[in-house]
Design an enzyme around this catalytic site. Structure first.
Site, short mmCIF file in Angstrom:
data_model
loop_
_atom_site.label_atom_id
_atom_site.label_comp_id
_atom_site.label_asym_id
_atom_site.label_seq_id
_atom_site.Cartn_x
_atom_site.Cartn_y
_atom_site.Cartn_z
N ARG A 152 54.77 24.81 35.21
CA ARG A 152 55.16 25.89 34.30
C ARG A 152 55.94 26.98 35.02
O ARG A 152 56.30 27.99 34.43
CB ARG A 152 53.94 26.49 33.63
CG ARG A 152 52.90 26.98 34.62
CD ARG A 152 51.82 27.70 33.91
NE ARG A 152 50.64 27.84 34.77
CZ ARG A 152 49.59 28.55 34.43
NH1 ARG A 152 49.55 29.16 33.26
NH2 ARG A 152 48.57 28.64 35.23
N LYS A 197 56.92 32.33 35.90
CA LYS A 197 55.70 31.54 35.72
C LYS A 197 55.30 31.61 34.25
O LYS A 197 55.06 32.69 33.71
CB LYS A 197 54.57 32.10 36.59
CG LYS A 197 53.30 31.26 36.55
CD LYS A 197 52.35 31.69 37.67
CE LYS A 197 51.00 31.00 37.55
NZ LYS A 197 50.11 31.42 38.64
N GLY A 206 53.06 24.34 29.73
CA GLY A 206 54.12 25.05 30.44
C GLY A 206 54.10 26.56 30.27
O GLY A 206 54.97 27.26 30.77
N ASP A 213 48.13 22.89 47.40
CA ASP A 213 49.33 23.25 46.64
C ASP A 213 49.39 24.76 46.41
O ASP A 213 50.37 25.26 45.87
CB ASP A 213 49.36 22.52 45.29
CG ASP A 213 48.11 22.78 44.46
OD1 ASP A 213 47.02 22.52 44.98
OD2 ASP A 213 48.24 23.26 43.32
N ASN A 214 48.34 25.47 46.81
CA ASN A 214 48.32 26.92 46.62
C ASN A 214 48.38 27.67 47.94
O ASN A 214 48.02 28.84 48.00
CB ASN A 214 47.08 27.33 45.83
CG ASN A 214 47.12 26.84 44.39
OD1 ASN A 214 48.20 26.54 43.87
ND2 ASN A 214 45.99 26.75 43.74
N ASP A 265 49.98 32.14 44.26
CA ASP A 265 49.25 31.57 43.12
C ASP A 265 47.96 32.30 42.81
O ASP A 265 46.86 31.80 43.02
CB ASP A 265 48.97 30.08 43.34
CG ASP A 265 50.11 29.23 42.80
OD1 ASP A 265 51.12 29.81 42.38
OD2 ASP A 265 49.98 28.00 42.79
P1 AMP Z 1 47.08 25.84 39.62
O1 AMP Z 1 45.61 25.54 39.50
O2 AMP Z 1 47.52 27.03 38.85
O3 AMP Z 1 47.54 25.89 41.03
O4 AMP Z 1 47.83 24.63 38.92
C1 AMP Z 1 47.69 23.30 39.33
C2 AMP Z 1 48.79 22.47 38.71
O5 AMP Z 1 48.70 22.51 37.28
C3 AMP Z 1 50.19 22.91 39.05
O6 AMP Z 1 50.97 21.76 39.16
C4 AMP Z 1 50.58 23.73 37.85
O7 AMP Z 1 51.97 23.78 37.67
C5 AMP Z 1 49.92 22.96 36.72
N1 AMP Z 1 49.64 23.79 35.54
C6 AMP Z 1 48.69 24.75 35.41
N2 AMP Z 1 48.74 25.29 34.19
C7 AMP Z 1 49.75 24.70 33.52
C8 AMP Z 1 50.31 24.83 32.21
N3 AMP Z 1 49.83 25.68 31.30
N4 AMP Z 1 51.35 24.04 31.90
C9 AMP Z 1 51.84 23.15 32.77
N5 AMP Z 1 51.37 22.98 34.00
C10 AMP Z 1 50.33 23.73 34.39
MG MG Z 2 49.17 26.35 41.92
#
Ligand code: AMP
Ligand code: MG
Length: 519
Positions: A104, A124, A137, A271-272, A281
């Site tokens: 997203r 974001k 997204g 990834d963070n 993040d």
């Molecule tokens: P995060 O836990 O925020 O680091 O997200 C982990 C993964 O999930 C990453 O690839 C983000 O881009 C994806 N992600 C989290 N929330 C969304 C969302 N609402 N739409 C699309 N992808 C998401």
């Molecule tokens: Mg992330």
């Protein structure tokens, strides 16, 4: 916005996805996919960071323009912008999760300011990308507001971090089941424009190693060294080892700062973690109130407590080991990466000691003093003492007559204060003696301590109050917090409420002590 000039090295120099299909899919052989933000119906700018705007060369008329809101809502592009979503993978909660990617987040381009600095602008919550998997997204106001305020607050605290330029309401609703317990609700959607020299994460390298795409892995490493680490010799035969060591050093410094200010990231998946050593993040992060090494704000992690406050130094090193494994295939002798991992431990200890010497107002932390620091943390934990208030108040201890009086405000419970009063006095006596041994002028010491022990942090309940009001269309508290947190080490007249310990109503309230990954 004529001052924004773009030099989009990432998309220019690295291989991209030949497809433009937005359906969720595995993207191989590419570092990114080109994707435009999805327009929103009624964007409204609710906050911006004047410092970030200034760093980008934006002026008051830019910020006031319709164009600004349109661009940072994802409804319009400026000349030179080439939007993309990055492909990366990651270890989530200790397990390899495969491809993740910007699901997203959409990078608009790399703005190069007049001073030559590079600022990647990334929205974001800007809509679907090939990495969105099952999700929408989008992002909600509560998490966007938290990211916006915290990244600015961290910067002013002196903690390496990504920044935030703007917070825009989309005018659209987003449905979230906040605690994944079958209670979905519609929430206001929002978009933050975050800003950093680069958003490259450990996971950007891991994905290519996992897929055996060694040529791209090498290309991405060389690109990163060249673009983001100009201090390193990008042609040296040992450049990968040197670079990894630098990532380790930066990560160690960042984590030492987190431990200094009581910040708990909450989701330290690979990834963070940024290879630039920036806090990145902001999700279910939190600020330590009463000291507890086991505390995590993230309800998703409540069981394992992998990302609890006290485990952050160890987890960061585990993440660096994942990065090392990803790089191993590029090296004749991967053992050379061990030096970087060792360096992480050394730098973390050095920094922790240096920062704690300053936090206690000591010239340096001698081996004997480490026990004094540990006793203090144990006492704060047993007696439920607020970390921020306690360290700030230490500056008011009189070395000749140490008493608990300056720390009164830091206790959450009177009964625990009384129960541990004797131990506290014993500690204070030892601390007073230690200060007398240094013999530093009190005024000088006080100033030095205040420079590392903030009076104001983005307390969990303060962020939640700002959210509650913003959801009622009142954005004043965002401005107040932005203003107060700009000078976190100064006592500000009339701002005591922003330094107050957590009120009882917030002890177990969602958003204050409990957060989820839902955002
Ligand atoms: P995060 O836990 O925020 O680091 O997200 C982990 C993964 O999930 C990453 O690839 C983000 O881009 C994806 N992600 C989290 N929330 C969304 C969302 N609402 N739409 C699309 N992808 C998401
Ligand atoms: Mg992330």
């Amino acid at each position: 916005m004529r001052n924004l000039h773009f030099d989009n090295a990432f998309v220019r120099e690295l291989p991209g996805d030949p497809l433009t299909d937005l359906r969720p899919r595995q993207v191989t052989g590419a570092c990114y996919s080109r994707v435009d933000p999805t327009p929103v119906s009624a964007p409204r700018l609710v906050a911006h960071s004047p410092e970030v705007a200034a760093a980008l060369g934006l002026d008051a008329s830019d910020l006031a323009s319709q164009k600004f809101t349109q661009v940072f809502a994802g409804n319009a592009l400026l000349p030179g912008m080439e939007p993309y979503a990055a492909c990366y993978g990651g270890h989530q909660f200790g397990n390899w999760a495969g491809q993740l990617g910007d699901g997203r987040a959409i990078s608009l381009g790399e703005a190069v300011s007049a001073d030559g600095r590079r600022h990647e602008l990334q929205l974001k919550g800007a809509g679907l990308t090939p990495y969105s998997r099952m999700a929408d997204g989008r992002a909600v106001l509560r998490s966007s507001l938290r990211e916006f305020l915290c990244s600015e607050a961290m910067h002013h605290l002196g903690v390496p971090t990504t920044r935030a330029l703007s917070l825009v309401l989309t005018g659209e609703q987003v449905v979230r089941d906040m605690f994944y317990d079958g209670h979905p609700r519609a929430e206001p959607g929002a978009i933050v424009c975050r800003v950093a020299p680069s958003f490259i994460r450990f996971g950007n390298f891991e994905i290519f190693a996992a897929r055996g795409e060694e040529a791209i892995l090498r290309q991405l490493v060389d690109f990163t060294i060249r673009r983001d680490f100009p201090e390193l010799d990008a042609t040296a035969p040992d450049r990968i080892q040197r670079w990894f060591e630098e990532v380790c050093v930066r990560t160690a410094r960042m984590i030492a700062h987190w431990m200094r200010v009581g910040f708990v990231h909450g989701v330290m998946n690979t990834d963070n973690l940024s290879v630039l050593g920036l806090t990145i993040d902001y999700g279910p992060y939190g600020w330590l109130e009463d000291v507890d090494p086991d505390w995590t704000p993230n309800t998703t992690d409540a069981h394992g407590r992998r990302y609890a406050f006290g485990r952050q130094p160890e987890i960061a090193q585990w993440n660096l080991l994942c990065l090392a494994r990803a790089l191993a295939g590029l090296l004749k002798d991967p053992e050379v990466l061990r030096a970087g991992l060792d360096r992480y431990g050394e730098v973390y200890s050095q920094e922790y000691r240096r920062m704690h010497a300053a936090k206690l107002g000591l010239a340096e932390l001698a081996d004997d003093d480490v026990a004094l620091v540990q006793r203090l943390y144990t006492l704060m934990q047993h007696a439920e003492v607020d970390m921020t208030l306690a360290f700030r108040a230490l500056a008011d201890i009189d070395p000749d007559a140490p008493s608990l009086a300056p720390l009164q405000e830091a206790f959450y419970r009177d009964d625990l204060r009384e129960r541990h009063a004797g131990e506290w006095q014993a500690w204070l006596d030892d601390y007073g003696a230690r200060l007398r041994a240094d013999g530093e002028d009190s005024a000088v010491r006080r100033q030095r301590m205040h420079a590392v022990n903030p009076r104001y942090v983005l307390r969990n309940y303060l962020a939640q109050q700002a959210i509650d009001r913003a959801e009622q269309d009142d954005f004043t508290m965002i401005q107040d917090l932005l203003e107060v947190l700009r000078r976190p080490y100064e006592d500000q007249a009339g701002r005591d409420a922003f330094a107050a310990r957590r009120p009882e109503w917030a002890r177990h309230r969602a958003g204050c002590s409990m957060l989820s990954c839902s955002s």
